[in-house]
Write a protein that holds these residues in place. Structure first.
Motif, mmCIF file in Angstrom:
data_model
loop_
_atom_site.group_PDB
_atom_site.id
_atom_site.type_symbol
_atom_site.label_atom_id
_atom_site.label_comp_id
_atom_site.label_asym_id
_atom_site.label_seq_id
_atom_site.Cartn_x
_atom_site.Cartn_y
_atom_site.Cartn_z
ATOM 1 N N TYR A 38 0.836 -1.206 0.000
ATOM 2 C CA TYR A 38 0.000 0.000 0.000
ATOM 3 C C TYR A 38 0.874 1.260 0.000
ATOM 4 C CZ TYR A 38 -3.321 3.570 1.349
ATOM 5 O OH TYR A 38 -4.064 4.724 1.390
ATOM 6 N N ARG A 39 1.873 1.303 0.871
ATOM 7 C CA ARG A 39 2.762 2.470 0.939
ATOM 8 C C ARG A 39 3.497 2.664 -0.391
ATOM 9 N NH1 ARG A 39 7.940 3.473 1.698
ATOM 10 N NH2 ARG A 39 8.628 5.325 2.779
ATOM 11 N N ILE A 40 3.983 1.574 -0.960
ATOM 12 C CA ILE A 40 4.706 1.650 -2.241
ATOM 13 C C ILE A 40 3.765 2.111 -3.348
ATOM 14 C CG2 ILE A 40 5.977 0.319 -3.974
ATOM 15 C CD1 ILE A 40 6.965 -1.446 -1.561
ATOM 16 N N SER A 41 2.507 1.650 -3.311
ATOM 17 C CA SER A 41 1.543 2.079 -4.333
ATOM 18 C C SER A 41 1.304 3.584 -4.250
ATOM 19 C CB SER A 41 0.223 1.311 -4.204
ATOM 20 O OG SER A 41 -0.537 1.748 -3.099
ATOM 21 N N LEU A 42 1.290 4.140 -3.041
ATOM 22 C CA LEU A 42 1.125 5.588 -2.885
ATOM 23 C C LEU A 42 2.341 6.339 -3.417
ATOM 24 C CD1 LEU A 42 -0.453 5.861 0.690
ATOM 25 C CD2 LEU A 42 -1.599 6.107 -1.524
ATOM 26 N N LEU A 43 3.539 5.799 -3.161
ATOM 27 C CA LEU A 43 4.768 6.436 -3.646
ATOM 28 C C LEU A 43 4.787 6.552 -5.163
ATOM 29 C CD1 LEU A 43 7.621 4.766 -1.548
ATOM 30 C CD2 LEU A 43 6.991 7.174 -1.542
ATOM 31 N N TYR A 44 4.255 5.540 -5.838
ATOM 32 C CA TYR A 44 4.348 5.487 -7.299
ATOM 33 C C TYR A 44 3.018 5.738 -8.005
ATOM 34 C CZ TYR A 44 9.063 4.138 -6.570
ATOM 35 O OH TYR A 44 10.394 4.156 -6.190
ATOM 36 N N ASN A 45 2.047 6.257 -7.246
ATOM 37 C CA ASN A 45 0.768 6.649 -7.828
ATOM 38 C C ASN A 45 0.158 5.520 -8.664
ATOM 39 O OD1 ASN A 45 -1.318 8.443 -8.226
ATOM 40 N ND2 ASN A 45 -0.419 9.287 -10.084
ATOM 41 N N THR A 46 0.105 4.348 -8.068
ATOM 42 C CA THR A 46 -0.483 3.188 -8.736
ATOM 43 C C THR A 46 -1.325 2.431 -7.718
ATOM 44 O OG1 THR A 46 -0.014 1.338 -10.222
ATOM 45 C CG2 THR A 46 1.496 1.633 -8.347
ATOM 46 N N LEU A 108 1.703 22.677 1.994
ATOM 47 C CA LEU A 108 2.140 21.327 2.354
ATOM 48 C C LEU A 108 1.637 20.889 3.730
ATOM 49 C CD1 LEU A 108 5.768 21.481 0.941
ATOM 50 C CD2 LEU A 108 3.778 20.343 -0.063
ATOM 51 N N ARG A 109 1.317 21.834 4.581
ATOM 52 C CA ARG A 109 0.781 21.467 5.896
ATOM 53 C C ARG A 109 -0.667 20.991 5.775
ATOM 54 N NH1 ARG A 109 3.590 26.115 9.725
ATOM 55 N NH2 ARG A 109 5.710 25.393 9.326
ATOM 56 N N LYS A 110 -1.412 21.565 4.856
ATOM 57 C CA LYS A 110 -2.790 21.130 4.628
ATOM 58 C C LYS A 110 -2.855 19.926 3.693
ATOM 59 C CE LYS A 110 -5.130 25.503 5.427
ATOM 60 N NZ LYS A 110 -5.864 26.623 4.810
ATOM 61 N N ASN A 111 -1.794 19.711 2.912
ATOM 62 C CA ASN A 111 -1.726 18.609 1.945
ATOM 63 C C ASN A 111 -0.450 17.794 2.167
ATOM 64 O OD1 ASN A 111 -4.062 19.423 0.098
ATOM 65 N ND2 ASN A 111 -2.826 21.287 0.161
ATOM 66 N N PRO A 112 -0.329 17.115 3.317
ATOM 67 C CA PRO A 112 0.929 16.433 3.642
ATOM 68 C C PRO A 112 1.275 15.254 2.738
ATOM 69 C CG PRO A 112 -0.760 15.880 5.236
ATOM 70 C CD PRO A 112 -1.336 16.957 4.357
ATOM 71 N N ASN A 113 0.300 14.746 1.992
ATOM 72 C CA ASN A 113 0.596 13.610 1.106
ATOM 73 C C ASN A 113 0.924 14.051 -0.316
ATOM 74 O OD1 ASN A 113 0.263 11.643 3.124
ATOM 75 N ND2 ASN A 113 -1.937 11.822 2.925
ATOM 76 N N GLN A 114 1.001 15.336 -0.540
ATOM 77 C CA GLN A 114 1.348 15.870 -1.862
ATOM 78 C C GLN A 114 2.810 15.524 -2.170
ATOM 79 O OE1 GLN A 114 -0.865 18.003 -3.713
ATOM 80 N NE2 GLN A 114 0.567 17.831 -5.385
ATOM 81 N N LYS A 115 3.078 15.074 -3.384
ATOM 82 C CA LYS A 115 4.441 14.747 -3.813
ATOM 83 C C LYS A 115 5.008 15.979 -4.513
ATOM 84 C CE LYS A 115 4.870 10.306 -2.981
ATOM 85 N NZ LYS A 115 6.077 9.684 -2.600
ATOM 86 N N TYR A 137 6.087 9.736 -8.536
ATOM 87 C CA TYR A 137 5.666 10.849 -9.377
ATOM 88 C C TYR A 137 5.495 12.083 -8.501
ATOM 89 C CZ TYR A 137 4.917 7.450 -13.027
ATOM 90 O OH TYR A 137 5.107 6.477 -13.962
ATOM 91 N N ALA A 138 5.957 13.225 -8.982
ATOM 92 C CA ALA A 138 5.907 14.457 -8.197
ATOM 93 C C ALA A 138 5.824 15.654 -9.128
ATOM 94 C CB ALA A 138 7.160 14.565 -7.315
ATOM 95 N N VAL A 139 5.523 16.804 -8.530
ATOM 96 C CA VAL A 139 5.491 18.055 -9.279
ATOM 97 C C VAL A 139 6.628 18.945 -8.770
ATOM 98 C CG1 VAL A 139 3.832 19.181 -7.724
ATOM 99 C CG2 VAL A 139 4.035 19.945 -10.091
ATOM 100 N N ALA A 140 7.278 19.638 -9.704
ATOM 101 C CA ALA A 140 8.314 20.605 -9.331
ATOM 102 C C ALA A 140 7.575 21.855 -8.856
ATOM 103 C CB ALA A 140 9.207 20.916 -10.526
ATOM 104 N N GLY A 141 7.378 21.942 -7.547
ATOM 105 C CA GLY A 141 6.540 23.004 -7.010
ATOM 106 C C GLY A 141 7.231 23.949 -6.068
#
Length: 176
Positions: A38-46, A108-115, A137-141
């Motif tokens: 489950y954790r790995i699936s969240l890391l890789y958006n799958t 990021l405090r309101k969206n802690p799971n944002q990559k 997967y992440a965004v250059a933010g």
């Protein structure tokens, strides 16, 4: 009937070998102690289901140092615009002097799971989507005063996770 069965088996073998070949060059993840699907699936958006299918897993049981396929080559090869090897560090929204809001306005405090990754916008423009080896997967933010050239800073919701990431060299794929 035998001819049909043999033809069916041959086509299955051809399809299966082609599938393994394309997945062999897909992104992989080296399982660490404490990881779960489950954790790995969240890391890789799958999904956990995709991870199990790509890795021929019949249960959710995984082991440290096991290599898992974490993405489909077909999907990623169409999207990769460029690839870099970069120095990487990690940060949180609660470091000294941090307000928790990125340069592009992500809270990021309101969206802690944002990559999110902090980048040098001269190398990777802000708003660009990418794939970071071992992070997903992440965004250059965001940007940072120490982020110059081929260096990124990856966001984690907790200090512990940021410290576990440490400093490392990673491959970064910039996606269309």
């Amino acid at each position: 009937m035998k001819k049909i069965s043999i033809a069916f088996l041959v086509s299955l073998c051809v399809f299966g070998f082609g599938m393994k070949e394309s997945l062999a060059s897909s992104p992989t993840y080296n399982v660490k102690s404490g990881d779960n699907l489950y954790r790995i699936s969240l890391l890789y958006n799958t999904s956990v289901s995709n991870l199990k299918t790509w890795n021929n897993l019949r249960s959710d049981l995984i082991f440290p140092n096991q290599k898992l396929i974490v993405g489909s080559q077909e999907k990623s090869s169409k999207q990769v615009k460029s690839e870099f090897t970069m120095k990487s560090t990690a940060y949180t929204a609660y470091c000294n002097g941090c307000i928790g809001i990125t340069k592009t306005g992500i809270d990021l405090r309101k969206n802690p799971n944002q990559k999110v990754i902090a980048v040098d916008p001269k190398v990777i423009p802000l708003g660009t989507k990418g794939f970071v080896e071992g992070y997903g997967y992440a965004v250059a933010g965001d940007i940072g005063s120490a982020i110059k050239g081929n260096t990124i800073d990856v966001f984690f919701p907790t200090r512990r996770e940021a410290l576990e990431w440490g400093r490392k060299e990673v491959k970064v794929q910039v996606l269309d």
